[in-house]
Structures are given as structure tokens and as C-alpha cells.
Motif scaffolding. Structure first.
Motif, PDB file in Angstrom:
ATOM      1  N   THR A  55      24.367  16.851  20.087  1.00  0.00           N
ATOM      2  CA  THR A  55      24.582  15.842  19.093  1.00  0.00           C
ATOM      3  C   THR A  55      23.406  16.027  17.909  1.00  0.00           C
ATOM      4  OG1 THR A  55      25.142  14.346  20.661  1.00  0.00           O
ATOM      5  CG2 THR A  55      24.452  13.178  18.320  1.00  0.00           C
ATOM      6  N   LEU A  56      23.769  16.020  16.652  1.00  0.00           N
ATOM      7  CA  LEU A  56      23.095  16.130  15.515  1.00  0.00           C
ATOM      8  C   LEU A  56      23.059  14.963  14.894  1.00  0.00           C
ATOM      9  CD1 LEU A  56      21.427  18.082  13.514  1.00  0.00           C
ATOM     10  CD2 LEU A  56      23.533  18.048  12.328  1.00  0.00           C
ATOM     11  N   GLY A  57      21.827  14.406  14.737  1.00  0.00           N
ATOM     12  CA  GLY A  57      21.802  12.967  13.976  1.00  0.00           C
ATOM     13  C   GLY A  57      21.193  13.282  12.677  1.00  0.00           C
ATOM     14  N   VAL A 231      20.005   6.585  16.381  1.00  0.00           N
ATOM     15  CA  VAL A 231      19.970   7.990  16.286  1.00  0.00           C
ATOM     16  C   VAL A 231      18.828   8.664  17.286  1.00  0.00           C
ATOM     17  CG1 VAL A 231      19.504  10.109  14.853  1.00  0.00           C
ATOM     18  CG2 VAL A 231      20.632   8.068  13.969  1.00  0.00           C
ATOM     19  N   ARG A 232      17.836   8.096  17.642  1.00  0.00           N
ATOM     20  CA  ARG A 232      16.913   8.536  18.492  1.00  0.00           C
ATOM     21  C   ARG A 232      17.444   8.770  19.791  1.00  0.00           C
ATOM     22  NH1 ARG A 232      10.625   7.016  19.291  1.00  0.00           N
ATOM     23  NH2 ARG A 232      10.234   8.766  20.634  1.00  0.00           N
ATOM     24  N   HIS A 233      18.006   7.610  20.276  1.00  0.00           N
ATOM     25  CA  HIS A 233      18.582   7.499  21.399  1.00  0.00           C
ATOM     26  C   HIS A 233      19.898   8.646  21.675  1.00  0.00           C
ATOM     27  CE1 HIS A 233      20.104   5.520  25.229  1.00  0.00           C
ATOM     28  NE2 HIS A 233      21.446   5.724  24.566  1.00  0.00           N
ATOM     29  N   ILE A 234      20.669   8.550  20.762  1.00  0.00           N
ATOM     30  CA  ILE A 234      21.716   9.591  21.051  1.00  0.00           C
ATOM     31  C   ILE A 234      21.408  11.166  20.512  1.00  0.00           C
ATOM     32  CG2 ILE A 234      23.106   9.240  18.831  1.00  0.00           C
ATOM     33  CD1 ILE A 234      25.550   9.034  20.683  1.00  0.00           C
ATOM     34  N   ALA A 235      20.712  11.310  19.765  1.00  0.00           N
ATOM     35  CA  ALA A 235      20.805  12.638  19.230  1.00  0.00           C
ATOM     36  C   ALA A 235      19.740  13.726  20.013  1.00  0.00           C
ATOM     37  CB  ALA A 235      20.237  12.693  17.724  1.00  0.00           C
ATOM     38  N   ASP A 236      20.168  14.907  19.944  1.00  0.00           N
ATOM     39  CA  ASP A 236      19.275  16.048  20.340  1.00  0.00           C
ATOM     40  C   ASP A 236      18.622  16.613  19.303  1.00  0.00           C
ATOM     41  OD1 ASP A 236      20.525  16.218  22.915  1.00  0.00           O
ATOM     42  OD2 ASP A 236      22.516  16.890  21.993  1.00  0.00           O
ATOM     43  N   GLU A 248      13.613  17.113   6.335  1.00  0.00           N
ATOM     44  CA  GLU A 248      12.844  17.433   7.763  1.00  0.00           C
ATOM     45  C   GLU A 248      13.809  17.460   8.814  1.00  0.00           C
ATOM     46  OE1 GLU A 248       9.443  15.046   8.744  1.00  0.00           O
ATOM     47  OE2 GLU A 248       9.053  16.315  10.434  1.00  0.00           O
ATOM     48  N   GLN A 249      13.653  18.677   9.628  1.00  0.00           N
ATOM     49  CA  GLN A 249      14.829  18.722  10.750  1.00  0.00           C
ATOM     50  C   GLN A 249      13.838  19.243  12.063  1.00  0.00           C
ATOM     51  OE1 GLN A 249      17.827  21.294   9.639  1.00  0.00           O
ATOM     52  NE2 GLN A 249      19.338  20.529  11.285  1.00  0.00           N
ATOM     53  N   GLY A 250      14.358  18.494  13.169  1.00  0.00           N
ATOM     54  CA  GLY A 250      13.941  18.963  14.492  1.00  0.00           C
ATOM     55  C   GLY A 250      14.317  18.142  15.580  1.00  0.00           C
ATOM     56  N   THR A 251      13.860  18.202  16.769  1.00  0.00           N
ATOM     57  CA  THR A 251      14.323  17.634  18.034  1.00  0.00           C
ATOM     58  C   THR A 251      14.023  16.086  17.903  1.00  0.00           C
ATOM     59  OG1 THR A 251      12.530  18.138  19.165  1.00  0.00           O
ATOM     60  CG2 THR A 251      14.056  19.597  19.264  1.00  0.00           C
ATOM     61  N   GLY A 252      14.172  15.194  18.380  1.00  0.00           N
ATOM     62  CA  GLY A 252      14.083  14.020  18.633  1.00  0.00           C
ATOM     63  C   GLY A 252      12.548  13.626  18.665  1.00  0.00           C
ATOM     64  N   PRO A 253      11.728  14.075  19.827  1.00  0.00           N
ATOM     65  CA  PRO A 253      10.505  13.770  19.841  1.00  0.00           C
ATOM     66  C   PRO A 253       9.638  14.425  18.513  1.00  0.00           C
ATOM     67  CG  PRO A 253      11.189  14.676  21.837  1.00  0.00           C
ATOM     68  CD  PRO A 253      12.271  14.765  20.767  1.00  0.00           C
ATOM     69  N   HIS A 258       5.945  13.182  15.802  1.00  0.00           N
ATOM     70  CA  HIS A 258       5.315  14.159  15.068  1.00  0.00           C
ATOM     71  C   HIS A 258       5.832  14.317  13.621  1.00  0.00           C
ATOM     72  CE1 HIS A 258       3.150  14.787  18.731  1.00  0.00           C
ATOM     73  NE2 HIS A 258       4.168  15.268  19.405  1.00  0.00           N
ATOM     74  N   PRO A 259       6.168  13.399  12.847  1.00  0.00           N
ATOM     75  CA  PRO A 259       6.878  13.199  11.557  1.00  0.00           C
ATOM     76  C   PRO A 259       5.831  14.117  10.674  1.00  0.00           C
ATOM     77  CG  PRO A 259       6.150  11.238  11.773  1.00  0.00           C
ATOM     78  CD  PRO A 259       5.909  11.722  12.955  1.00  0.00           C
ATOM     79  N   ARG A 260       6.200  15.032   9.992  1.00  0.00           N
ATOM     80  CA  ARG A 260       5.340  15.980   8.974  1.00  0.00           C
ATOM     81  C   ARG A 260       5.748  15.729   7.625  1.00  0.00           C
ATOM     82  NH1 ARG A 260       2.666  20.106  10.847  1.00  0.00           N
ATOM     83  NH2 ARG A 260       3.412  21.274   8.887  1.00  0.00           N
ATOM     84  N   HIS A 261       7.073  15.366   7.143  1.00  0.00           N
ATOM     85  CA  HIS A 261       7.287  15.083   5.913  1.00  0.00           C
ATOM     86  C   HIS A 261       6.932  13.578   5.500  1.00  0.00           C
ATOM     87  CE1 HIS A 261       9.623  14.813   1.999  1.00  0.00           C
ATOM     88  NE2 HIS A 261       9.733  15.949   2.087  1.00  0.00           N
TER      89      HIS A 261
END
Lengths: 346, 306
Positions: A55-57, A231-236, A248-253, A258-261
Motif C-alpha cells: 500500500t502506498l499512502g 494512512v499511517r495505519h494502512i500504508a507501507d 517526502e517519501q518513505g516508510t510509515g515510521p 522521523h520527518p525531514r521535510h
């Protein structure tokens, strides 16, 4: 641009891949002789890869191009430039007629269950319509049984085939919409805010249903929403969009912890804190001003007009997703830096 | 997951817009009266022999202008006209051309209006421009004036042997100036419907334009159109009468209510009011019934009133 994140999936080909996807809507003036006076840059250079069963959120505020992206992916709009590959085959520039066979593999789930079902058709007709449009999928004699099976699969009673949509609740209607999308056994389901119009308790049920279907059928989802927790619940994987670009793109965690943008950080910090004692104890970022018009977006980084880190460099050069990737995950910011905005401490 | 165990249907009523509308209308006394009037008129048009046993074409000069002395009884229940024809028979047999003309005009207008409206609304672009401009042109010409112009071209050149030949030219003229309202309603409903999510869903499934137009858009467009149909039928009957009075509608010796009215005016002043009053009364009653029915139908189909 490297957006391959599902580490476990290296070696597996993506089922859906978009490269440098652009959609500009022309703004036309004039009654008889139309002249183009500008473009709404709804989607401007989006790359994404979706792997089977994943799943892509996609998150972002209203008007950032999420829904346009969904329409591009399912072939309802044709891209201005860029490519969309479904199982390795280019579908971005196909005519309606040549797109038809591919429609079996990618389907759309709508936001509003009250407008997405034709009020004059019965549930059986609605869920069975895909078979009438693609008569080669299921022979006529077996269609009624197939429709009942689909209803059963999404958790509705198969006895409901002769009822009309208005006899169902919002959650049940959304299930009907999902059954219709699943009828042709697609590989990819693009969900355009599928739970935004539902009550919170019903949201949970529909999310659980989507997860169960993913496990049973091996579906891949593009899950578009503005609700970060859903989205956090369902997305990989999560892609954060701002003004037509992925910032910004990355895995849920990676995204949530660790948001960077700067934009992701501001977005996350706007999520309400459930605990009243901790309210106000968190690092909150309040953005100034409004989202700029997509007709005339800012030069360079599109977020710079509202960003507290912006410098002249941001106005001159467009940051690519690699720029802020210091070995962690793609971030389109020259000054990408992790900042904890989600954890409130006393 | 309590939602999944859907309650067993308590009232398995297949409520749809049409059945609800029917239910609402069935309860209104004015609708019942209007329906009875319309039933009577349609029966006269379909089975004239049920209402009179005389042939309207068998006329004897010696019987001319007999006032109906004994009402509803005797050889000529409504008297005879200036040529000695039985007036009741003339009146009953004049119903068929009137009703046939009104119904055929309404069918043609609705079909043309629906098709043009749905094409204009769905495809837009130059097709919409073309149809909309044509619509504007036809709308500024009043139906009566347009029909007068067309019918004047054919005046005195049509045969009246069969029903079809009798009504063909008025049918053409009235249809040509009758489709615009339906086209406008359909176009508006199409524009409203075509961007709804369920139409997008059908497109996403790969449905053809024809399928989307007829299965998803038309059923919605047909509701506002249906509501104006009865009222328009009333209007067509009146226009037909007006054309006949002007001498250019249905041509004698064929009869319609309009033709009877036209002939009746000549004798009404001379004391033969019944020759004028009977067709006029029948006409007003029928138009009134259609208008009442149309009004009730519009109310019943309007979801905002429920």
C-alpha cells in the motif's frame, strides 16, 4: 529519482509505476476563438512505484493534486507528459478504446459513497455492471452468482442484490463501491479518500475490510487521504504531496517518526493531541499564509513561500527528492533535518 | 462489525421515485377526476363506436340544423349541424385526429429533444454550440407563428383520406417547434449528471459513451421531462384548435375539435350555440385535465416536496 523503498521487494517488479508524471490543465478564455491564458499545474513531476500486495499512502492538503493523481493513474485523465506503467506496459497515452483491457487491472474507489452509486440501479445491477462492460470475464449464466459472491466478500448479505443504494448506510454503500471495483479482479485499487466521508467507527470497518481484501486477493493499493492517522495505519509507504509535487517519501515510521521535510513536519504537528494534559506541550509549527495558486507556483522549491528555512537558494533551484536524502529517505529540501513534532512531552 | 449483520428487511418495499410518485398521485382527488376525464377522451378516440352508432359522414340536408330538442335521446342526441350530419357522431369521431395529433407530436418532440439534449450536454464542444444555437433560434419563434408559416406553405395541397394524411402536416409543423423545451431540460440534466461519481465510475470501468448516456444519464434526465409532458399535450391541443380556426390546421372534410370549433363559430351567433359550445367545452375539459395531471406529476416527482 530513487523512490524504491520497500526493501523487501527488491527484485520484484512494481505493478504500477509512474515516472515524471505531469498534468497541466489549460485555462482558456474566449467564446469562439479559445486562447490559453495559463495552466493549472495540478500534478508536476510525480514518481512513484507500487509493488504487488503493498500500500502506498499519498497525503497532502486539499488542492495539492491528490485526486488528479488518482485520475491519471486509472486513466480517467491523460497525462500532459510522463509515463504510467501497469505491469510494465505503458498506459499513459492510450486511447479510450485501447485502454479498455487494462481497466480490468486497475480500478478506483471513490470518496463519497452517496454520489458514486447510481440511485436508479439496484445493487445487483451496480456490482454486475463491470461484467456487462467486459462480457468476456464471466459468462452470462454465472454473473448472478459472481455478484453474490462479491457482496459476500465485502461483508454484505447476498440477499441485498435487489435493493437500491438509498436503502443502505454510508459504510454499506462504500462496501458496494468496493465490490464494484473488485468485480474484474484488479491488481491495483486506487482509493481516493475512501473513508473521508464516513463516521469514525465506520472508517475503521472499511479500513479493516480493505486490509482483509489485500491479504486475501494480493491487491496493491494507492491510498489517497488527508487523514494522516488512517494512512499511517494502512500504508507501507507514504508520499507527502504539496502543490503537485512529492516533497517526502518513505516508510510509515520514516515519515511519521522521523520527518525531514519542513512541510511534513508542519503537517504532522497539526494533528491534534488526544491527551488534554499534553496539549500545548508539543513542538507546534504554524504555517503563515495560504497555499500558492497552482496556476502560478513559486519558483524553485514550491514550499519556500511558507517555509521558515527558505533562502535565496530555494528560489533559484528546484530541490529534487535526492537532495535531502542523507542516507535515510528521499526528501525534497536543501535543508532537510529531522525534527520531532509528533511526540508531546511534559 | 455490527454493521455487517444487516437487519432482516422489515418492509421489503422497493421504493423508487416512480412508484412513490404513483402512490402520491393516487391519493389526490383532482388527479382521479383528471384521470377519469382523460380516460373518457382516450376511449372516444380509440373506440368511437362505443359512444355513437351513427356515421358522421351520412348526412341528409333535410335534417340540417336540428336543435337537440330532447337531450341525449332520440335520433340526434346533440342535434345536427348545418349539413344535417349527426353532431354527436361528428364530435366523437373528431376526437381521434385531435388526440392522435397531440400524442404523435409529443412523442416526436420528446424523442428529438432527449436525443439532441443528451448529445449536446454529454459531448459539449462544437456539437453543444450547434444544438444550443439552433435551440435559441427555434425558441424565439413562437410555436403558433412557426406552425402558421409552415402550414401556409401546404395549404390546400393535402389529402384527407386517412388519419395519417390528415395529421401529417400539422404534425410536422408542431413537432418542429415543440422539441426545444425537452432539449433544454435534458441538456441541463445531462450536464448535471455527467460529472457525478457514478458516471466517472462507469467510465473507469470502460463503459462506452452510449452505455453511459442511456443507462446512467437518461434515467435522470427523463424525470424533469416527464413532468412537463402532460401540460405540453394540453398546449398542443389548444394550438391545433387555433390553427384549425385559422383554417390551416387539420383540413375539412376531416374533423378535429379545432375544425368543429371553427365551423361552430359561424352558426353560434344564429342561435345554434351548441355547435360551438360542445367542442369548446370538451377542449377546455381535456386541456384542464392534462394540466392538472401534469401539475400533480411535477409535484410528485419533485424530491424537494417530499
Amino acid at each position: 529519482m530513487n523512490a524504491e523503498l520497500g526493501q523487501a521487494d527488491r527484485g520484484v517488479d512494481p505493478v504500477l509505476e509512474a515516472k515524471d508524471l505531469v498534468k497541466h490543465f489549460p485555462i482558456q478564455r474566449g467564446v469562439v476563438v479559445k486562447r490559453t491564458v495559463g495552466h493549472v499545474q495540478a500534478v508536476d513531476g510525480v514518481d512513484l512505484k507500487l509493488y504487488p500486495g503493498k500500500t502506498l499512502g499519498v497525503v497532502g492538503e486539499s488542492g495539492c493534486g491528490k485526486s488528479t493523481l488518482a485520475k491519471l493513474l486509472v486513466g480517467l485523465e491523460s497525462p500532459t507528459s510522463g509515463s504510467i506503467k501497469l505491469q510494465g506496459k505503458e498506459i499513459g497515452n492510450l486511447s479510450n478504446r485501447r485502454m479498455r483491457p487494462f481497466r480490468r487491472d486497475i480500478q478506483l474507489v471513490f470518496q463519497d459513497p452517496y454520489t458514486s452509486l447510481n440511485p436508479r440501479l439496484t445493487v445487483g445491477d451496480i456490482v454486475g455492471e463491470p461484467f456487462e462492460i467486459h462480457p468476456e470475464v464471466v459468462p452470462r449464466a454465472k454473473r448472478a452468482g459472481e455478484v453474490k459472491e462479491l457482496l459476500d466478500m465485502v461483508g454484505l448479505s447476498p440477499d441485498h442484490v435487489n435493493r437500491y443504494p438509498h436503502q443502505f448506510s454510508g459504510g454499506q454503500r462504500q462496501r458496494i463501491g468496493i465490490a464494484r471495483a473488485l468485480a474484474l479482479r484488479p491488481q491495483v485499487l486506487v482509493c481516493d479518500e475512501p473513508v473521508s466521508a464516513l463516521d469514525v467507527s465506520i472508517q475503521g470497518q472499511v479500513i479493516n475490510l480493505l486490509e482483509r481484501l489485500q491479504n486475501e486477493l494480493g491487491l496493491a493499493y494507492v491510498f489517497i487521504a488527508h487523514d494522516l492517522s488512517v494512512v499511517r495505519h494502512i500504508a507501507d509507504e507514504v508520499a507527502v504531496m504539496y502543490l503537485g509535487k512529492v516533497v517526502e517519501q518513505g516508510t510509515g515510521p520514516e515519515i511519521y517518526d522521523h520527518p525531514r521535510h519542513p512541510y511534513t513536519q508542519a503537517l504532522l504537528s497539526a494533528v491534534p493531541v488526544p491527551d488534554p494534559d499534553l496539549r500545548g506541550q508539543r513542538d507546534e509549527i504554524v504555517l503563515q499564509g495560504d497555499v500558492p495558486s497552482p496556476i502560478d507556483p513559486p519558483s524553485g522549491c514550491r514550499f519556500r513561500t511558507r517555509c521558515w528555512k527558505a533562502t535565496d537558494h530555494c528560489a533559484e533551484e528546484v530541490p529534487s527528492l535526492d537532495v535531502g536524502d542523507n542516507g535515510t529517505h528521499p526528501t525534497a529540501c536543501f535543508y532537510a533535518e529531522e525534527r520531532d513534532v509528533t511526540h508531546a512531552v511534559k | 462489525m455490527s454493521e455487517l449483520t444487516a437487519p432482516t428487511p422489515t418492509a421489503e418495499r422497493q421504493a423508487s421515485l416512480w412508484s412513490d410518485a404513483f402512490r402520491t398521485m393516487r391519493k389526490r382527488p383532482d388527479v382521479i377526476i383528471a384521470s377519469l376525464v382523460l380516460l373518457f377522451v382516450f376511449a372516444m378516440a380509440a373506440f368511437p363506436s362505443l359512444f355513437t352508432d351513427q356515421d358522421p359522414t351520412v348526412c341528409f340536408g333535410r335534417d340540417a340544423k336540428q336543435r337537440p330538442g330532447t337531450w341525449f335521446t332520440g335520433e340526434h342526441p346533440l342535434g345536427t349541424d348545418a349539413f344535417g350530419c349527426d353532431f354527436a357522431a361528428t364530435l366523437v369521431h373528431g376526437t381521434r385526429p385531435t388526440i392522435a395529433l397531440a400524442l404523435s407530436v409529443i412523442v416526436a418532440s420528446v424523442v428529438v429533444g432527449l436525443i439532441l439534449g443528451i448529445l449536446a450536454g454529454y459531448y459539449g464542444g462544437w456539437l453543444d454550440t450547434l444544438i444550443s444555437r439552433a435551440l435559441d433560434v427555434f425558441i424565439v419563434i413562437p410555436m403558433l407563428m412557426g406552425a402558421v408559416l409552415i402550414l401556409s406553405l401546404f395549404r390546400g395541397r393535402v389529402s384527407t383520406d386517412t388519419l395519417a394524411e390528415t395529421i401529417a402536416v400539422p404534425f410536422l409543423a408542431l413537432s418542429l417547434f415543440g422539441w426545444m423545451e425537452f432539449c433544454r431540460y435534458t441538456r441541463a440534466a445531462t450536464l448535471e449528471t455527467k460529472n457525478l461519481d457514478y458516471v466517472v465510475a462507469a467510465k473507469c470501468l470502460g463503459a462506452s459513451d452510449r452505455r453511459i448516456m442511456f443507462k446512467h444519464i437518461l434515467p435522470n434526465a427523463i424525470v424533469p421531462v416527464t413532468a412537463v409532458v402532460p401540460t405540453t399535450i394540453g398546449g398542443i391541443i389548444v394550438t391545433e384548435a387555433a390553427l384549425a380556426v385559422l383554417g390551416i390546421g387539420v383540413q375539412p372534410p376531416a374533423t378535429s375539435w379545432g375544425v368543429l370549433l371553427s365551423k361552430g363559430t359561424e352558426w353560434a351567433g344564429g342561435g345554434y350555440v351548441y355547435l360551438f359550445a360542445w367542442p369548446l367545452g370538451l377542449l377546455i375539459l381535456t386541456v384542464f385535465a392534462f394540466a392538472t395531471f401534469g401539475d400533480a406529476l411535477r409535484d410528485a416527482l419533485d424530491p424537494k416536496l417530499r
